[in-house]
Design a protein around this motif. Structure first.
Motif, PDB file in Angstrom:
ATOM      1  N   TYR A   1      47.533  49.382  44.112  1.00 39.24           N
ATOM      2  CA  TYR A   1      48.136  48.083  44.363  1.00 39.24           C
ATOM      3  C   TYR A   1      49.630  48.255  44.556  1.00 39.24           C
ATOM      4  N   GLY A   2      50.185  47.362  45.279  1.00 36.96           N
ATOM      5  CA  GLY A   2      51.622  47.408  45.551  1.00 36.96           C
ATOM      6  C   GLY A   2      52.436  47.007  44.345  1.00 36.96           C
ATOM      7  N   ASN A   3      53.777  47.285  44.448  1.00 35.06           N
ATOM      8  CA  ASN A   3      54.658  46.983  43.316  1.00 35.06           C
ATOM      9  C   ASN A   3      54.744  45.489  43.051  1.00 35.06           C
ATOM     10  N   GLY A   4      54.537  44.672  44.050  1.00 34.24           N
ATOM     11  CA  GLY A   4      54.673  43.233  43.862  1.00 34.24           C
ATOM     12  C   GLY A   4      53.385  42.540  43.487  1.00 34.24           C
ATOM     13  N   ALA A   5      52.324  43.305  43.152  1.00 38.09           N
ATOM     14  CA  ALA A   5      51.038  42.689  42.825  1.00 38.09           C
ATOM     15  C   ALA A   5      51.112  41.963  41.494  1.00 38.09           C
ATOM     16  N   SER A   6      50.467  40.807  41.449  1.00 35.66           N
ATOM     17  CA  SER A   6      50.442  40.019  40.216  1.00 35.66           C
ATOM     18  C   SER A   6      49.320  40.518  39.307  1.00 35.66           C
ATOM     19  N   ASN A   7      49.305  39.995  38.073  1.00 38.76           N
ATOM     20  CA  ASN A   7      48.247  40.365  37.136  1.00 38.76           C
ATOM     21  C   ASN A   7      46.873  39.917  37.632  1.00 38.76           C
ATOM     22  N   GLU A   8      46.848  38.795  38.314  1.00 39.47           N
ATOM     23  CA  GLU A   8      45.572  38.309  38.857  1.00 39.47           C
ATOM     24  C   GLU A   8      45.063  39.243  39.940  1.00 39.47           C
ATOM     25  N   ASP A   9      45.990  39.750  40.787  1.00 39.83           N
ATOM     26  CA  ASP A   9      45.596  40.700  41.828  1.00 39.83           C
ATOM     27  C   ASP A   9      45.059  41.992  41.207  1.00 39.83           C
ATOM     28  N   LYS A  10      45.709  42.424  40.117  1.00 41.26           N
ATOM     29  CA  LYS A  10      45.259  43.637  39.454  1.00 41.26           C
ATOM     30  C   LYS A  10      43.861  43.458  38.846  1.00 41.26           C
ATOM     31  N   ALA A  11      43.631  42.263  38.283  1.00 39.53           N
ATOM     32  CA  ALA A  11      42.321  42.004  37.673  1.00 39.53           C
ATOM     33  C   ALA A  11      41.227  41.985  38.730  1.00 39.53           C
ATOM     34  N   ILE A  12      41.541  41.398  39.872  1.00 36.30           N
ATOM     35  CA  ILE A  12      40.561  41.378  40.964  1.00 36.30           C
ATOM     36  C   ILE A  12      40.262  42.799  41.433  1.00 36.30           C
TER      37      ILE A  12
END
Length: 510
Positions: free
Chosen positions: A234-245
């Motif tokens: 994931y990119g540096n600007g990914a949110s926690n929700e993006d990481k969970a997905i």
């Protein structure tokens, strides 16, 4: 065992009454979900075997049952040994040649050839794995109607006798002795000692436990090294929700060995030194353990593990022949003593000699070698009964209306000879007979021409010998020999004819 008087009504009712019935609760349960194999480890196995040595056989019998169900190889080879016995031909030999003995033997033969008797054989060979087997006999008017396998966990050995079986009470303690003539109890003698320590399950238990460990570790190895590692970036600007997905997406691909890392990071995976070739390590261990079980149960590994040619498998015949013979002999001894003898006593009275029930174990034979040997020996005068060969080859006696196979007859030519040599011989004989007609007082009828030689020369030689006896000196004898008139042309013709015939017959090679 308590004796039962066949003539008493009480004794008859006792025989017809079912004894080892199952119940909803207690030891003799119809349904049983007990398990010893689940979570089996060295300490647990040692405790199970030690308890069996002390007479508490319930857990061991449960483990033996589970081993047949859980381990395909052990179940397969044990079933092979059982079916080898069940498939043997059954024979009954009369005690004597009188009519009564033959009548009893016919009755016993009908008994052992019945479909119900198959259940008895199947129930008793269960003792090979567990050390003993008990089958309840159902009687009706002193005739057997059926045979019911009873769970060996329904029984216990006497506290003071490791060979005497008793029916368990509901609390699991040893009960009364088994009623006489109600049970056939088979205790295979696979080794010296008490029956519970002689079952094949005890011998195979350690290999079974080790194989469960090997398979568990093998599956874990395949799970880790047989599946690709999933890495989500994931990119540096990914949110926690993006990481969970992303994590859920990676996890759904497979199990474990999943990770998500920032794109700016690097993760290096180093293969463990012992991971290479690990799959062959577990496979070789599992195969080795299978071979130990095969040797314990079948007495060999060729037909079960190694693969073999047709000739090799015929020699080994699935179960080693000496084991099969011993199994058959022990089983028939049990049946003759515990079933057939009481059956005869009830229905025909006590006999001095009883018919013998036997299971026939056929010896593997090289049929081609047998036929070749007979083919060579018979022309030398060796006498072989036709029925002997029919039995060996499995060829039935022909019926009167059967179309029979045979060697086609070849008619010899009655006209002119077809071979040149025959023609030469015939012409030579004709000419020779014509030339020698004045030398014979009887017809010429010898095919070889040897009589011609004797007839032509015999008279002349006799005359010459008589003249030689009158000679007074050696010189006079030489003069008589030189002046002797022998018809040498006739002798030469006969010798030539014999040579031609020998050449034509192949007796003399050019």
């Amino acid at each position: 065992m308590k004796e039962v008087d066949p003539k008493s009504e009480k004794g008859k009712k006792a025989l017809e009454q079912e004894v080892a019935t199952a119940s909803v609760t207690g030891v003799r349960r119809a349904w049983n979900d007990d398990s010893i194999a689940r979570g089996l480890n060295p300490s647990k196995l040692a405790n199970v075997l030690a308890s069996a040595n002390r007479g508490d056989i319930y857990d061991f019998l449960t483990l033996a049952e589970e081993m047949e169900e859980r381990e395909p190889h052990y179940g397969s080879v044990l079933r092979t040994r059982k079916l080898a016995i069940e498939g043997l031909e059954r024979h009954v030999e009369p005690a004597n040649d009188d009519e009564q003995s033959k009548k009893i033997a016919d009755d016993i033969n009908n008994l052992v050839q019945s479909a119900e008797f198959d259940d008895l054989i199947s129930a008793l060979v269960d003792g090979l794995g567990k050390g003993f087997a008990a089958c309840e006999v159902m009687w009706k008017g002193f005739k057997t109607t059926s045979y019911v396998w009873r769970d060996p966990r329904y029984f216990r050995f006497s506290d003071d006798d490791a060979y005497t079986l008793r029916l368990c009470n509901e609390d699991g303690t040893a009960g009364d002795h088994l009623p006489a003539y109600k049970f056939v109890v088979h205790q295979p003698k696979l080794k010296a000692g008490i029956p519970i320590r002689g079952g094949l399950a005890r011998m195979a238990a350690l290999s079974y436990m080790c194989k469960t460990y090997a398979l568990t570790d093998w599956m874990a190895f395949c799970e880790v090294f047989g599946m690709p590692i999933r890495v989500g970036k994931y990119g540096n600007g990914a949110s926690n929700e993006d990481k969970a997905i992303l994590r859920r997406a990676v996890a759904n691909i497979g199990t474990d060995a999943a990770a998500i890392i920032p794109e700016s990071m690097q993760l290096e995976f180093i293969q463990a030194a012992n991971a290479k070739g690990g799959e062959s390590l577990f496979e070789n261990l599992a195969n080795w353990l299978d071979k130990q079980i095969s040797k314990a149960v079948l007495g060999q590994t060729m037909t079960a593990d190694d693969g073999s040619s047709n000739a090799q498998s015929q020699v080994h015949n699935e179960v080693r022949l000496d084991l099969l013979k011993a199994d058959a002999k022990q089983l028939t001894t049990t049946i003759n003593q515990q079933l057939i003898k009481p059956y005869i006593d009830f229905n025909y009275g006590v006999q001095e000699v009883y018919p013998k029930f036997a299971l026939y174990v056929a010896e593997p034979e090289d049929i081609a070698a047998l036929v070749d040997g007979v083919h060579k020996l018979v022309p030398l005068g060796f006498k072989v009964p036709q029925q002997f060969l029919r039995d060996k080859l499995g060829i039935p006696d022909p019926n009167d209306d059967d179309e029979l196979l045979g060697v086609a007859s070849v008619e010899e030519p009655v006209n002119e000879p077809t071979k040149p040599s025959d023609k030469v011989e015939a012409n030579s004989k004709t000419e020779l007979n014509s030339n020698h007609a004045h030398h014979h007082d009887h017809p010429h009828d010898d095919e070889d021409g040897l009589d011609d030689f004797v007839n032509v020369s015999e008279a002349a030689i006799k005359d010459l010998v008589a003249k030689l006896h009158t000679a007074n000196s050696f010189d006079e004898m030489l003069t008589m020999l030189n002046s002797a008139e022998l018809n040498t042309s006739d002798i030469a013709d006969v010798l030539a004819l014999s040579g031609i015939k020998a050449f034509a017959d192949g007796t003399v090679q050019p």
